[in-house]
Design an enzyme around this catalytic site. Structure first.
Site, PDB file in Angstrom:
ATOM      1  N   HIS A 105      -4.126   5.417   3.262  1.00 12.49           N
ATOM      2  CA  HIS A 105      -4.704   4.597   2.572  1.00 12.49           C
ATOM      3  C   HIS A 105      -4.372   3.178   3.173  1.00 12.49           C
ATOM      4  O   HIS A 105      -4.870   2.250   3.734  1.00 12.49           O
ATOM      5  CB  HIS A 105      -4.536   4.379   1.231  1.00 12.49           C
ATOM      6  CG  HIS A 105      -5.361   3.631   0.277  1.00 12.49           C
ATOM      7  ND1 HIS A 105      -4.846   2.033   0.233  1.00 12.49           N
ATOM      8  CD2 HIS A 105      -6.492   3.695  -0.293  1.00 12.49           C
ATOM      9  CE1 HIS A 105      -5.615   1.654  -0.734  1.00 12.49           C
ATOM     10  NE2 HIS A 105      -6.840   2.316  -0.927  1.00 12.49           N
TER      11      HIS A 105
ATOM     12  N   SER B  16     -10.855  -1.254  -2.166  1.00 13.04           N
ATOM     13  CA  SER B  16      -9.799  -1.276  -1.334  1.00 13.04           C
ATOM     14  C   SER B  16     -10.035  -1.441   0.208  1.00 13.04           C
ATOM     15  O   SER B  16      -9.364  -2.035   0.906  1.00 13.04           O
ATOM     16  CB  SER B  16      -9.230   0.143  -1.399  1.00 13.04           C
ATOM     17  OG  SER B  16      -8.055   0.478  -2.382  1.00 13.04           O
TER      18      SER B  16
ATOM     19  N   ASP C 244       0.968  -1.211  -0.034  1.00 14.76           N
ATOM     20  CA  ASP C 244       0.085   0.004   0.056  1.00 14.76           C
ATOM     21  C   ASP C 244       0.985   0.984   0.088  1.00 14.76           C
ATOM     22  O   ASP C 244       2.120   1.081  -0.352  1.00 14.76           O
ATOM     23  CB  ASP C 244      -0.979   0.078   1.373  1.00 14.76           C
ATOM     24  CG  ASP C 244      -2.282   0.430   0.815  1.00 14.76           C
ATOM     25  OD1 ASP C 244      -2.305   2.025   0.629  1.00 14.76           O
ATOM     26  OD2 ASP C 244      -3.118  -0.295   0.789  1.00 14.76           O
TER      27      ASP C 244
END
Ligand SMILES: *[C@@H]1O[C@H](CO)[C@@H](O)[C@H](O)[C@H]1NC(C)=O
Ligand SMILES: *[C@@H]1O[C@H](CO)[C@@H](O)[C@H](O)[C@H]1NC(C)=O
Ligand SMILES: *[C@@H]1O[C@H](CO)[C@@H](O)[C@H](O)[C@H]1NC(C)=O
Ligand SMILES: *[C@@H]1O[C@H](CO)[C@@H](O)[C@H](O)[C@H]1NC(C)=O
Ligand SMILES: *[C@@H]1O[C@H](CO)[C@@H](O)[C@H](O)[C@H]1NC(C)=O
Ligand SMILES: *[C@@H]1O[C@H](CO)[C@@H](O)[C@H](O)[C@H]1NC(C)=O
Ligand SMILES: *[C@@H]1O[C@H](CO)[C@@H](O)[C@H](O)[C@H]1NC(C)=O
Length: 800
Positions: A239, A565, A173
């Site tokens: 994220h 995601s 990520d």
């Protein structure tokens, strides 16, 4: 000029000594050397796939990396540069891959690539490519950004012996905020002895929860200026912090976003270990060759599960993208890859990461809403959602206005000219993210904002915290508010904030953005495989972006995000629980357990809906919504070994070259010398058949492995529309032992003897007294006939 253009070919030191020189001289005699001249072309990053396994050269080159370096050197100007090579010159080899592909990435000129193409070892050159994280991109597109709630793993899965202990989840990520309470190591045991990875943070940062942290940017740094060397994955990573804490975050009491969604946060596998691999960079993306390098290392580090919330839409075939390539090597290492299916729905053929050895995860809503209503002067009240609830908004009615500019509240000048002071303004989605609009509207003096969601979102709202009191309403409610404004002279409104509401009816529904099948690269394999929670998911973040806090206000450490995601790490965490309970299961067996035990109905016991309210097609939900509790103990599994995908790839018509670039490091194969497998016969947990030839009848083979009760009898039940005739042989499977494998054959034909007019959905279920093992059955016409995701004949409700 960019001084990178003057990077010289450097030779591996090994090449200058002894026998190596002989080889290099003979390489130098190839046309590459005659190319001559200084290296002045423009260099860019290439992934080069090579033919010969490095063992070929083991006499000369001790390891694959020096062999790859010699291949790079072989196209440089050998005579002038190589032998007098300056040891300080920068090597043009970026990565030398060991597991994921037989090849390397390097800085090369187009001329050098052209020279390589003439070499007998050359297979293929890929120019550089960027992948993206798969959080909703809808903010830019639609003026919204998604928030949400977490649906905990079903009660009963976690117990004193299984919260994912000893399982290592590798996450690729954009960075991780290591100091987050979700990554506290104090209740964690040390990682298993097989852990072979490293933590590039200084010692204080990694612990028994976050056991590994590395950054891969050797390829990215050439294309994105400003990537510092070394870039540690600390503090960056909205994220990555969110996905990591969703998969395996520790328990954190009192998690909330400004009082919403208050509760104890944790990942799906709160005792699993996290190995973090930074491959994406904020506002840039994820470089393909860095992704491959991270997977290459993760497999040697000893991860059990890989969680990939990244992807790309444009890929020709499975030999063409890092998730497929790395995913195949992962399957060989017994590692399950859980990957986001993409956020470009709801249109057909949008699903990504669709190789059959990858678990492809779509997104659904949860049963939690952050309810807020707009009360109109006409006394009508319309529901929406809000994460911007002021303590005392008051109950007086305020003037209501609509933006007289583009309707989307993107011009501060227009807003000022309108004099919105003290008013509530309604803004359409689009133009900019709604949090940015909130700042304009607040500066212009408004008291509140209503944001109208895009029509395609149906009833789904993805709320964000905004700078002023804001209610986000579904499109239909936005139309009603605008109709009221048009029809009435002196329009007023107020907000009623109702806070976090759980068990909201009609959950889950498919997220509007969740990408849909059919599978573009293998139409005979249904994708996505499964859906999981991916709308308004609460998980850890370094801080909330796009928010101005009041002085002294504490920055929340949790935020709500939406996207496939967010769904993929839910499945990664649940897969870790299965891995803990069943350490010897193959990735395919874990995937089968997840897929054959799904929920296909919502919390009103109706078929799971799509955004438009109709029952969701298989192209939207695959096998259905994950049911963690049932997945722990599925009864039967559809198993596959990594080698089983080889006849499947040959059956897709791939050249030997392509097959071998995918299945590396397995020994190369020749498709011509093996039985090819049709897509329908891959032992997959869902069943898809293409009926494109007279007499529109096929037989489909499957094998099931008994992982439930040693002695058990299963009987089959098939539910299909009357347009199909389906026969299963045998109709009963009698198992005598655990791990016994039994076969069955499904014979499908159309009742009319004609090609099916459109996709036909049904299901096939094996039931013992204790277990129900369900496979979706999808029968589709050839591509010549009309077929689309929207023209799907629904199976009759009822049956199971
Ligand atoms: C392979 O060889 C290169 C060059 O000699 C060396 O830098 C590298 O450390 C070696 N790698 C391994 C895994 O031995
Ligand atoms: C915990 O759950 C696993 C399966 O997930 C099961 O095998 C085990 O027996 C359970 N242990 C306890 C103590 O309930
Ligand atoms: C470790 O890293 C943290 C965060 O980057 C930094 O503040 C600290 O000074 C570092 N400590 C050492 C000993 O390098
Ligand atoms: C804007 O409206 C407010 C309230 O209606 C009023 O007090 C103010 O004078 C107005 N400002 C301008 C510049 O007209
Ligand atoms: C408009 O409505 C508000 C609230 O209902 C009321 O206080 C106000 O007097 C009305 N103004 C006009 C011009 O009718
Ligand atoms: C599935 O197949 C793999 C590879 O052949 C094997 O190791 C495993 O034991 C099989 N069964 C299960 C339940 O994973
Ligand atoms: C099941 O099918 C496989 C090939 O698909 C075969 O090798 C195996 O022998 C069969 N097993 C039984 C019990 O018939």
């Amino acid at each position: 000029m960019d001084n990178r253009n003057h990077v010289r070919c450097s030779l591996p030191r090994l090449a200058i000594v002894g026998a190596a020189v002989v080889v290099l001289v003979s390489l130098a005699a190839t046309p590459a050397a005659s190319h001559g001249g200084p290296d002045t072309g423009v260099h860019s990053n290439y992934l080069i796939i090579v033919r010969k396994p490095y063992e070929y050269d083991t006499n000369v080159y001790k390891n694959v990396s020096s062999w790859h370096a010699s291949l790079v050197a072989s196209v440089c100007d050998m005579a002038k540069e190589a032998l007098e090579s300056d040891p300080s010159s920068v090597s043009r080899l970026i990565y030398s891959y060991r597991n994921v592909v037989n090849g390397f990435s390097a800085r090369l000129t187009t001329e050098e690539v052209a020279e390589m193409e003439k070499m007998d070892w050359f297979v293929r050159a890929y120019p550089e490519k960027t992948y993206q994280l798969l959080t909703t991109h809808t903010p830019q597109l639609l003026g919204l950004m998604g928030p949400g709630s977490r649906r905990g793993a079903s009660a009963g899965v976690w117990n004193t012996s299984n919260m994912g202990e000893g399982v290592i989840i590798g996450i690729l990520d954009d960075g991780i905020y290591a100091g987050h309470p979700s990554f506290d190591g104090k209740d964690m045991k040390p990682p298993p002895a097989k852990w072979n990875g490293r933590c590039d943070f200084n010692k204080t940062v990694c612990n028994n929860k976050l056991i590994g942290a590395r950054s891969f940017f050797e390829s990215a740094k050439w294309k994105w200026k400003g990537l510092r060397d070394p870039v540690l994955p600390i503090n960056e990573g909205q994220h990555g912090t969110h996905t990591s804490s969703t998969a395996a975050g520790s328990f954190v009491p009192g998690a909330n976003v400004f009082g919403n969604a208050l509760g104890t946060a944790s990942g799906m596998a709160p005792r699993a270990h996290i190995a973090f691999y930074q491959v994406c960079y904020v506002e840039k993306g994820c470089d393909r060759d860095d992704i491959l390098a991270a997977v290459d290392d993760a497999l040697e580090d000893g991860v059990d599960i890989l969680s990939l919330s990244l992807g790309d839409e444009q890929a020709d075939d499975f030999s063409d993208d890092p998730v497929s390539l790395g995913g195949y090597s992962a399957a060989m290492h017994g590692v399950l890859v859980s990957a986001a299916g993409g956020n470009t729905g709801p249109g057909p053929s949008t699903v990504v990461n669709e190789a059959p050895w990858v678990l492809t995860v779509g997104a659904g809503t949860t049963d939690r809403r952050f309810v807020a209503s707009v009360k109109l002067g006409s006394d009508i009240t319309l529901d929406g959602e809000s994460l911007s609830e002021p303590k005392n908004f008051g109950d007086e009615m305020r003037p209501l206005v609509r933006d007289v500019g583009d309707g989307m509240c993107t011009s501060e000048n227009v807003l000022r000219a309108m004099n919105v002071t003290g008013k509530i303004i309604i803004c359409d989605a689009g133009g900019d993210i709604s949090t940015a609009k909130a700042k304009l509207v607040l500066r212009a003096g408004a008291a509140g904002m209503i944001v109208v969601a895009p029509q395609v979102f149906g009833s789904v709202i993805v709320p964000r915290p905004h700078a002023l009191p804001t209610v986000q309403v579904p499109f239909a409610n936005g139309q009603k508010i605008k109709a009221y404004i048009r029809a009435t002279q002196n329009v007023t409104a107020n907000f009623i904030f109702k806070g976090t509401v759980l068990n909201t009816p009609k959950s889950p529904i498919v997220a509007p953005f969740s990408s849909r099948g059919p599978n573009r690269r293998s139409r005979g394999i249904l994708k996505p495989d499964i859906i999981g929670p991916g709308v308004n998911i609460l998980a850890g973040v370094p801080k909330i972006e796009d928010i101005d806090l009041a002085p002294n206000a504490e920055m929340p450490k949790f935020d709500i995000k939406s996207g496939t995601s967010m769904a993929a790490p839910h499945l990664s965490g649940i897969a870790a629980l299965i891995k803990n309970a069943h350490p010897t299961w193959s990735p395919a067996a874990i995937k089968s357990a997840l897929m054959t035990t799904t929920d296909t109905t919502d919390n009103l016991r109706k078929p799971i809906s799509d955004v438009d309210g109709t029952p969701a097609a298989y192209y939207a939900i695959g096998a259905g919504h994950v049911n963690a509790r049932k997945a722990m103990d599925p009864g039967l599994v559809y198993n596959l070994s990594a080698a089983d995908y080889v006849p499947y790839l040959c059956g897709l018509g791939y050249t030997d070259q392509k097959v071998n670039s995918i299945i590396h490091p397995a020994p190369p194969v020749e498709c011509g010398k093996m039985m090819k497998l049709e897509q329908k016969d891959l032992n997959y947990p869902s069943i898809t058949a293409i009926l494109d030839k007279e007499p529109f009848a096929v037989n489909i083979d499957r094998s099931v492995t008994n992982v439930g009760t040693a002695s058990s009898t299963y009987t089959v039940e098939v539910n299909v529309p009357a347009t199909l005739s389906v026969e299963v042989k045998p109709t009963t499977l009698e198992f005598k032992a655990l791990n016994e494998v039994l076969n069955y054959t499904v014979s499908v034909k159309t009742a009319s003897g004609q090609a099916p007019a459109s996709a036909i959905e049904g299901q096939l279920t094996w039931s013992s007294g204790k277990y129900v093992v369900r496979s979706p059955v999808l029968i589709i016409p050839g591509t010549g006939a009309k077929s689309s995701a929207s023209a799907v004949a629904k199976q009759p409700t009822g049956g199971t």
